[in-house]
Design a protein around this motif. Structure first.
Motif, PDB file in Angstrom:
ATOM      1  N   LEU A 187       0.927  -1.079  -0.046  1.00  0.00           N
ATOM      2  CA  LEU A 187       0.177   0.056   0.066  1.00  0.00           C
ATOM      3  C   LEU A 187       0.926   1.026   0.156  1.00  0.00           C
ATOM      4  O   LEU A 187       2.185   1.256   0.593  1.00  0.00           O
ATOM      5  CB  LEU A 187      -0.803  -0.071   1.326  1.00  0.00           C
ATOM      6  CG  LEU A 187      -1.963  -1.129   1.383  1.00  0.00           C
ATOM      7  CD1 LEU A 187      -2.566  -0.972   2.704  1.00  0.00           C
ATOM      8  CD2 LEU A 187      -3.109  -1.013   0.290  1.00  0.00           C
ATOM      9  N   ARG A 230      -2.313   5.728   1.374  1.00  0.00           N
ATOM     10  CA  ARG A 230      -3.407   4.711   1.366  1.00  0.00           C
ATOM     11  C   ARG A 230      -3.315   4.140   2.856  1.00  0.00           C
ATOM     12  O   ARG A 230      -4.307   4.098   3.631  1.00  0.00           O
ATOM     13  CB  ARG A 230      -3.122   3.689   0.568  1.00  0.00           C
ATOM     14  CG  ARG A 230      -4.462   2.315   0.774  1.00  0.00           C
ATOM     15  CD  ARG A 230      -5.662   2.982   0.351  1.00  0.00           C
ATOM     16  NE  ARG A 230      -6.696   1.893   0.527  1.00  0.00           N
ATOM     17  CZ  ARG A 230      -7.844   2.167   0.590  1.00  0.00           C
ATOM     18  NH1 ARG A 230      -8.248   3.176   1.014  1.00  0.00           N
ATOM     19  NH2 ARG A 230      -8.846   1.035   0.790  1.00  0.00           N
ATOM     20  N   ARG A 252      -4.718   6.608   5.336  1.00  0.00           N
ATOM     21  CA  ARG A 252      -6.256   6.739   5.363  1.00  0.00           C
ATOM     22  C   ARG A 252      -6.883   5.467   6.251  1.00  0.00           C
ATOM     23  O   ARG A 252      -7.782   5.591   6.731  1.00  0.00           O
ATOM     24  CB  ARG A 252      -6.797   6.760   3.883  1.00  0.00           C
ATOM     25  CG  ARG A 252      -6.383   8.040   3.269  1.00  0.00           C
ATOM     26  CD  ARG A 252      -7.195   8.342   1.983  1.00  0.00           C
ATOM     27  NE  ARG A 252      -6.893   7.303   1.040  1.00  0.00           N
ATOM     28  CZ  ARG A 252      -6.135   7.405  -0.031  1.00  0.00           C
ATOM     29  NH1 ARG A 252      -5.697   8.574  -0.002  1.00  0.00           N
ATOM     30  NH2 ARG A 252      -5.977   6.650  -0.915  1.00  0.00           N
TER      31      ARG A 252
END
Length: 238
Positions: free
Chosen positions: A56, A60, A63
């Motif tokens: 990732l 990302r 988040r």
């Protein structure tokens, strides 16, 4: 097996995932994270798109961090300093299993099942070593690459990685560009060599028993010796 609360509500088993970030770097901490969820929430973790944190992007992961903690029934995060890692007794594997147990034992909600990313080449041995250190009973499933196999370990992997990345950013604010902290990172090696040349020692943010530091110190000592010999030769010729 599902169990019932006093009010008759059926509860699922509590599932924990545990993983680390920063085992190998020469700079910065190792972070161990646990995430506990009711087994009925596993599909929700999958819906979030959790996966091996290395697959990732940093954005990302950031988040997902708050979403994972918002979904968790309980979690713990251990930030182990370079000094703690350097001064450990025993192997790095032993240090890791001790602190995996420490993280799990500090949970308020004790899981029924624990999925762990095995640090040992022998997955079953790692599970036995971990089980022996727990202050509660749980089924332990220890696998290599567990962060790619089990969503709850993926979740703990993301929490650990984001926490370590934040710690590295704090160090960059103080020391400037230090790279990722991994020995293979040219930026990290450049920082360490420059710092050593300027100060005659390494900064307090390093793991002092890492071979990388000894190699850098030996390299720079040889360079200094060569420069000294060259200066002497020039003096004698003059």
């Amino acid at each position: 097996m599902a169990r019932s609360s006093s009010g008759g509500e059926t509860l699922g088993r509590k599932i924990a995932g545990i993983d680390e970030a920063g085992r190998g770097p020469v700079i910065g901490p190792m972070v161990i994270a646990t995430v506990v969820v009711d087994e009925r929430k596993i599909p929700k973790l999958e819906e979030l798109g959790v996966k091996d944190s290395k697959k990732l992007t940093p954005k990302r992961r950031e988040r997902l961090f708050d979403k994972i903690l918002g979904l968790a029934d309980d979690y713990t995060v251990l930030v182990l300093s370079p000094e703690e890692i350097s001064s450990r007794e025993g192997t790095l594997n032993e240090f890791e299993v001790e602190n995996f147990a420490r993280a799990l034992n500090s949970l308020k909600i004790k899981p029924d099942v624990i999925y762990a990313d095995a640090a040992d080449v022998d997955e079953k041995r790692f599970a036995r070593e971990l089980e022996a250190r727990l202050n509660f009973k749980a089924e332990i499933i220890s696998k290599h690459r567990a962060d790619a196999l089990f969503p709850v370990v993926s979740a703990s992997s993301i929490v650990a990685k984001v926490t370590r990345d934040r710690e590295i950013e704090k160090l960059k604010e103080e020391y400037g560009e230090i790279g990722s902290g991994y020995p293979s990172d040219p930026r990290t090696r450049a920082f360490l060599e420059t710092y050593y040349r300027q100060h005659g020692d390494f900064p307090p943010i390093v793991r002092r028993n890492w071979k990388t530091l000894r190699k850098i110190a030996e390299k720079l000592a040889k360079e200094k010796k060569r420069r000294g010999q060259a200066s002497l030769d020039e003096f004698l010729k003059g």
